[in-house]
Scaffold this motif. Sequence first.
Motif, mmCIF file in Angstrom:
data_model
loop_
_atom_site.group_PDB
_atom_site.id
_atom_site.type_symbol
_atom_site.label_atom_id
_atom_site.label_comp_id
_atom_site.label_asym_id
_atom_site.label_seq_id
_atom_site.Cartn_x
_atom_site.Cartn_y
_atom_site.Cartn_z
ATOM 1 N N HIS A 153 60.996 15.398 46.058
ATOM 2 C CA HIS A 153 60.674 16.814 45.899
ATOM 3 C C HIS A 153 61.983 17.577 45.683
ATOM 4 C CE1 HIS A 153 56.396 16.604 47.056
ATOM 5 N NE2 HIS A 153 56.795 15.604 47.822
ATOM 6 N N PRO A 182 61.248 25.833 46.144
ATOM 7 C CA PRO A 182 60.747 24.589 45.511
ATOM 8 C C PRO A 182 60.823 24.699 43.991
ATOM 9 C CG PRO A 182 59.227 25.361 47.198
ATOM 10 C CD PRO A 182 60.208 26.465 46.981
ATOM 11 N N SER A 242 59.553 22.251 42.063
ATOM 12 C CA SER A 242 58.415 21.493 41.536
ATOM 13 C C SER A 242 57.322 21.466 42.589
ATOM 14 C CB SER A 242 58.824 20.070 41.156
ATOM 15 O OG SER A 242 59.280 19.373 42.296
ATOM 16 N N LYS A 243 56.078 21.385 42.126
ATOM 17 C CA LYS A 243 54.937 21.311 43.037
ATOM 18 C C LYS A 243 54.752 19.905 43.592
ATOM 19 C CE LYS A 243 52.338 25.038 40.819
ATOM 20 N NZ LYS A 243 51.060 25.420 40.160
ATOM 21 N N HIS A 244 55.167 18.919 42.824
ATOM 22 C CA HIS A 244 54.992 17.525 43.220
ATOM 23 C C HIS A 244 56.327 16.797 43.116
ATOM 24 C CE1 HIS A 244 50.696 18.321 42.910
ATOM 25 N NE2 HIS A 244 50.905 18.778 41.684
ATOM 26 N N PHE A 293 57.102 21.601 56.036
ATOM 27 C CA PHE A 293 56.477 21.383 54.727
ATOM 28 C C PHE A 293 55.745 20.043 54.678
ATOM 29 C CE2 PHE A 293 56.951 19.565 50.419
ATOM 30 C CZ PHE A 293 56.172 20.453 49.712
ATOM 31 N N GLN A 348 51.751 19.120 54.570
ATOM 32 C CA GLN A 348 51.166 18.229 53.566
ATOM 33 C C GLN A 348 50.289 17.164 54.219
ATOM 34 O OE1 GLN A 348 54.340 16.647 51.125
ATOM 35 N NE2 GLN A 348 53.843 18.028 49.456
ATOM 36 N N ASN A 408 47.176 18.720 55.573
ATOM 37 C CA ASN A 408 46.258 19.056 54.488
ATOM 38 C C ASN A 408 45.482 17.822 54.025
ATOM 39 O OD1 ASN A 408 45.022 20.617 52.502
ATOM 40 N ND2 ASN A 408 46.596 20.159 51.003
#
Length: 352
Positions: free
Chosen positions: A12, A26, A28-30, A186, A190, A193
Motif C-alpha cells: 500500500h 493514501p 492508492s486504494k489497493h 488502517f 481492513q 471490515n
Amino acid sequence: MGEQPIFSTRAHIFQIDPATKRNWIPASKHALTVSYFYDATRNVYRIISVGGTKAIINSTITPNMTFTKTSQKFGQWADSRANTVYGLGFASEQHLSQFAEKFQEVKEAARLAREKSQDKTELTSPALSLTSHQILPSPVISSNGPGDDKLFRSQSADMETTTERERIKKMLSEGSVCEVQWEAEFFTLQDDNKKLMVALHEANTNVEQWKKQLAAYREETEVLRMRVAELEAERRHDPSGDIKEEASPALEELEQLVKAKDEELQQLRSQKGGRWETDEESKETLHKVQDLERQNTELERRLRLAEQTLSETLSQREQMHREVTKVAEIMDMKIFELSELRQDLAKLVESN
C-alpha cells in the motif's frame, strides 16, 4: 527500453501531506506492485509503481537516501528531487525486510556507480579539474571586510540549512509515530471490515433458512389448529354420551325381559312339579321352557353385545381425549419455538 526490473513486491502506497508534513495520504486504494528498475544506459536505479496509467512512484535512488522501518510492516524514504516522502505498508514483516535489504543493495550500487563515474571524469579531464580547483574562491584566507562578511554569510546559510534539516527530520519522526498508529488502525479496520462482510453474508444465509423454517412452522401450526378445532367440535357433540343414553333404555328393557322370562320359567317349573300332567302337556311345556331358555340366551347375548359396544365407545372417547391433549401440547411447544425464532430474528435484524 534500457531499464529492466530487478525486484518486485506489493504494498500500500502513501505520500506525506505537503501542507502539514505530518499526515500520510493514501496514494492508492489497493496494494500495487512496487519495483526496482536499473537503467543501464544512464547507470541509475529507480523505484517505480504504476496505478492504471499514472506513475504513483518514480523515485531515482541516490547514495544519500535512507529507507527507515517505522513499524513491523511499514517503511519510508525521502526523495528530495520529488520533494516528498514515500511510505509503503506491506502485508508482512518479511516483505518489508526484503524491500529494505534490496534498497540498501541498490543504494550501495548507486554509490559505486557515482564514484566510478567521478573517477572516469577526473581521469579524462585532469587539466579542467586542476583549473577548477585553482579558481575556487577561499573566503577563509581573505583578510578584508567583504571576505569576512562572505564567510559569515556562508556559515549562517550552513547553520540555517542544518537547522532546516533537523526540523524536517523531527517532523518526519513525529509523522512516523502518528503513521504507525494510523497504519495499525488502517489494517485493523481492513480486517474488521472483512470479518463483518463474512459475518453479514452468514447472517443473511441464516435469515433465509430461518424464514423457510418459520414458514414451515406456521403451516404445521395451522394444520394442528385445524385438527384441534375438529376434535373440539367432535368433543362438544359428545357422541359417546348419546350412545350411552340410547343404550341405557335398551339395556334396562333387556334386563326386564330376562327377568320376566326367568320368572315365567320358574312358574312353569313349579306348576310342573305340583301336578300330574299328560304327555302332550309335558311336551308342550318342555317346548315352552326350551323356547324361553333360547330367548333368555339371545337376550343375554344382546346384553353382552350392548355392554361391549358401550365399553368400546367409552374407550374411543378416552382415546380421543388423549389425542386432543397430545395435539394441544404439541401446538403449545410449536408456538413456543415460533416465539423464540421470532425473537432471534428480531435480534439479528437489530444487530445488522
